[in-house]
Design an enzyme around this catalytic site. Structure first.
Site, PDB file in Angstrom:
ATOM      1  N   ASP A   1      37.433  32.805  40.155  1.00 45.73           N
ATOM      2  CA  ASP A   1      36.283  33.604  39.299  1.00 45.73           C
ATOM      3  C   ASP A   1      36.583  35.081  39.084  1.00 45.73           C
ATOM      4  O   ASP A   1      35.914  35.610  38.272  1.00 45.73           O
ATOM      5  CB  ASP A   1      35.077  33.710  40.193  1.00 45.73           C
ATOM      6  CG  ASP A   1      34.464  32.315  40.084  1.00 45.73           C
ATOM      7  OD1 ASP A   1      34.725  31.474  39.367  1.00 45.73           O
ATOM      8  OD2 ASP A   1      33.372  31.884  40.942  1.00 45.73           O
TER       9      ASP A   1
ATOM     10  N   LYS B   1      27.125  36.881  38.911  1.00 45.92           N
ATOM     11  CA  LYS B   1      27.322  36.154  37.921  1.00 45.92           C
ATOM     12  C   LYS B   1      26.389  34.637  38.013  1.00 45.92           C
ATOM     13  O   LYS B   1      26.165  34.454  39.148  1.00 45.92           O
ATOM     14  CB  LYS B   1      28.504  35.536  37.627  1.00 45.92           C
ATOM     15  CG  LYS B   1      29.370  34.772  38.621  1.00 45.92           C
ATOM     16  CD  LYS B   1      29.173  33.320  38.499  1.00 45.92           C
ATOM     17  CE  LYS B   1      29.793  32.690  39.791  1.00 45.92           C
ATOM     18  NZ  LYS B   1      29.596  31.563  40.185  1.00 45.92           N
TER      19      LYS B   1
ATOM     20  N   SER C   1      34.012  37.664  44.755  1.00 43.89           N
ATOM     21  CA  SER C   1      35.104  37.828  43.641  1.00 43.89           C
ATOM     22  C   SER C   1      34.509  39.097  42.694  1.00 43.89           C
ATOM     23  O   SER C   1      35.438  39.858  42.337  1.00 43.89           O
ATOM     24  CB  SER C   1      34.939  36.598  42.731  1.00 43.89           C
ATOM     25  OG  SER C   1      35.440  35.512  43.230  1.00 43.89           O
TER      26      SER C   1
END
Length: 284
Positions: free
Chosen positions: A140, A14, A107
């Site tokens: 996250d 991300k 994550s």
């Protein structure tokens, strides 16, 4: 008959397209406003269901498996405990994302583990239930479980789906490990950015409140960001160390990558508002 291996479960990186810190909460965590978008660069995981409850992790990255506190194993264990499932899993991690760079790889690996094993173990938890498990492991993780680009508030757990443009990015991973805890504990970190409505935030220039501090303390990050700014609007993701520049065309990003100094590591990826994990869920 031994169980088949379920292959090619993606765990995408991300980017934080912006990251604002709105204050410190009574529990010590920071109140944030941030915009998450996935990119099409992923770790990959394979899973095999086992009849016994052991959880076994293999990885191409030395040091990942030896860590008994690994988020993948903690995620799988949490799903076992929440559902009472008495089987286990053998897990293979093909680690492709830079570690500790603000790309959310750990994550994302944990989120993919929860989503994949929930399907393979037939434990039938809802997305919201999986996200609750994930939030206990890391702030996250829920965004990766929900699988859509999102505006996030709180400690990052309150999510609202958004649909920003999906440009091409040149991501540079400086040779520096930035401690998230150290950044958030630093007295020089700006903590008073006013909270704004999502429409206002989406229409104004984007920034990362952690960037100035990290750049001042890590010359490798400063050098990478300075170089990238010559080619495109650029900033840091998360608490670093990775930085990214935004390009409208893949060819522009690749042309900049070709000029990357030899001492820097980088890659080109496209923004994605729908996680490839959600696409993978529809396959056996």
């Amino acid at each position: 008959m031994p169980a088949a291996i379920s292959r090619n479960w993606p765990a995408p990186a991300k980017l934080n397209l912006f990251l604002h810190i709105n204050g410190r909460r009574a529990d010590g965590y920071h109140a944030l406003q941030t915009l998450f978008q996935f990119i099409d660069c992923c770790d990959m995981l394979d899973f095999k269901v086992t009849e016994t409850p052991e959880l076994i992790l293999h990885s191409n990255m030395s040091g990942v498996v030896a860590d008994s506190d690994n988020l993948i194993l903690r995620a799988a264990k949490s799903l076992q405990q929440t559902t009472g499932f008495n089987g286990g899993a053998e897990i293979w991690l093909d680690k492709r994302l830079p570690m500790g760079g603000g790309l959310g790889g750990g994550s994302s690996d944990a989120a993919t583990t929860l989503v994949a094993l929930n399907k393979l173990w037939h434990t039938q938890l809802s997305t919201e239930e999986l996200a609750k498990i994930g939030l206990k492991l890391g702030a996250d993780i829920p965004v990766f479980i929900h699988g859509f680009a999102a505006f996030a508030e709180g400690v990052g757990e309150r999510l609202q789906a958004v649909n920003p443009s999906e440009p091409w990015y040149l991501v540079i991973a400086p040779d520096a490990h930035v401690s998230t805890a150290d950044v958030f504990q630093d007295p020089l970190l700006p903590r008073e950015t006013p909270k704004l409505a999502i429409d206002t935030l989406m229409s104004q220039p984007w920034a990362n409140d952690c960037q100035k501090l990290v750049v001042s303390k890590y010359p490798q990050v400063a050098k990478a960001l300075g170089w990238l700014l010559e080619y495109a609007p650029s900033r840091m993701t998360g608490t670093g160390a990775c930085v990214f520049g935004e390009f409208t065309q893949q060819q522009q990003a690749l042309a900049a990558l070709a000029k990357l100094p030899s001492e820097m590591q980088g890659f080109v990826a496209q923004g994605m508002n729908l996680s490839p994990l959600i696409t993978r869920l529809s396959h056996p």
